[in-house]
Design an enzyme around this catalytic site. Sequence first.
Site, PDB file in Angstrom:
ATOM      1  N   LYS A   1     -10.924 -46.753   7.758  1.00 24.94           N
ATOM      2  CA  LYS A   1      -9.967 -47.025   6.664  1.00 24.94           C
ATOM      3  C   LYS A   1      -9.072 -48.196   7.060  1.00 24.94           C
ATOM      4  CE  LYS A   1     -10.509 -42.297   5.239  1.00 24.94           C
ATOM      5  NZ  LYS A   1      -9.994 -41.125   4.548  1.00 24.94           N
TER       6      LYS A   1
ATOM      7  N   HIS B   1     -15.836 -44.948  -2.247  1.00 14.99           N
ATOM      8  CA  HIS B   1     -14.997 -43.957  -1.553  1.00 14.99           C
ATOM      9  C   HIS B   1     -13.929 -43.450  -2.528  1.00 14.99           C
ATOM     10  CE1 HIS B   1     -12.142 -42.162   1.188  1.00 14.99           C
ATOM     11  NE2 HIS B   1     -13.149 -42.045   2.031  1.00 14.99           N
TER      12      HIS B   1
ATOM     13  N   GLU C   1     -18.365 -36.245  -0.581  1.00 11.83           N
ATOM     14  CA  GLU C   1     -17.036 -36.078  -0.004  1.00 11.83           C
ATOM     15  C   GLU C   1     -16.105 -35.448  -1.043  1.00 11.83           C
ATOM     16  OE1 GLU C   1     -16.194 -38.909   3.404  1.00 11.83           O
ATOM     17  OE2 GLU C   1     -15.948 -40.117   1.616  1.00 11.83           O
TER      18      GLU C   1
ATOM     19  N   GLY D   1      -8.966 -35.923   4.434  1.00 14.21           N
ATOM     20  CA  GLY D   1      -7.667 -36.137   5.069  1.00 14.21           C
ATOM     21  C   GLY D   1      -6.708 -34.971   4.929  1.00 14.21           C
TER      22      GLY D   1
ATOM     23  N   SER E   1     -12.584 -34.047   6.368  1.00 18.21           N
ATOM     24  CA  SER E   1     -12.003 -33.285   7.479  1.00 18.21           C
ATOM     25  C   SER E   1     -13.051 -32.774   8.470  1.00 18.21           C
ATOM     26  CB  SER E   1     -11.126 -32.143   6.946  1.00 18.21           C
ATOM     27  OG  SER E   1     -10.036 -32.672   6.209  1.00 18.21           O
TER      28      SER E   1
ATOM     29  N   GLU F   1     -10.909 -42.982  -2.177  1.00 21.45           N
ATOM     30  CA  GLU F   1      -9.656 -43.760  -2.187  1.00 21.45           C
ATOM     31  C   GLU F   1      -9.814 -45.003  -3.060  1.00 21.45           C
ATOM     32  OE1 GLU F   1      -9.353 -43.810   2.077  1.00 21.45           O
ATOM     33  OE2 GLU F   1      -8.938 -41.663   2.000  1.00 21.45           O
TER      34      GLU F   1
ATOM     35  N   ASN G   1     -15.277 -43.886   9.315  1.00 16.04           N
ATOM     36  CA  ASN G   1     -14.572 -44.750   8.369  1.00 16.04           C
ATOM     37  C   ASN G   1     -13.155 -44.953   8.908  1.00 16.04           C
ATOM     38  OD1 ASN G   1     -13.359 -45.959   6.200  1.00 16.04           O
ATOM     39  ND2 ASN G   1     -13.620 -44.225   4.789  1.00 16.04           N
TER      40      ASN G   1
END
Length: 247
Positions: free
Chosen positions: A12, A94, A164, A170, A210, A96, A10
């Site tokens: 991003k 996701h 996730e 991250g 991660s 985010e 991904n």
Amino acid sequence: MSRKFFVGGNWKMNGTKKVADDLLGNLMKGSLDPNVDVLIGVPALYLDYVKEKSSCCIKVAAQNCYKVEKGAFTGEISPAMLKDIGVDWVILGHSERRQIFQETDLLIAEKVNHALQSGLSVVACIGETLDEREAGQTESVVAKQIKAIHEKICNWDNVVIAYEPVWAIGTGKTASPQQAQEVHKILRKWLADEVSEAVSQKTRIIYGGSVTAANCKDLAKECDIDGFLVGGASLKPEFVDIINAKQ
Ligand code: PGA
């Protein structure tokens, strides 16, 4: 039943055409395990470019799309548009999108349904926050997220589930193989109980948060971890090692 290992990168909101060239070059010159489905999630603006340049063994995915085909939705892109440029995959839900853009379980489920109806395959992301984990709510949170999707879709054939945990994305804090396996097992049981044993056995459940070349091999040994969704490390040469984690 054996499930084909699946590794998604991904990107991003990162990259330029030059960066895309470098990342693709690295992937295409690396010797990728042919027994792995490889996907890259590319910023919308570069989808066409990357699609044209990538080899057929790399699947290209959008990182989002809207829940209807067309209309007055300024700034959005639709599954129909993705299909029009030859993109067959989309990442939806996701964390985010959930956290920064306030996407709800219902909106995500509607998007997943419309994407599937339009002929796209979907990487559907779910996962708990640190507060939820510490409050002992991991199982109920992921069950609520997967249930919302199940209530809207008719068929799980073209869905990959990405677990996730938000606290691992991250942050450099990977879930341990045991922590990830525990949730993957819960999700597989949920599918068996609420959908069917066949869907439970064939649906890939991949882990994200991660993942690096250093930790992927141990995660890949767990029986319910069918691959990875990789953020930061998908922008580095080590992405090839993560694709090959099972070798
Ligand atoms: P990360 O991101 O690998 O950088 O933690 C994973 C993701 O957001 O899919």
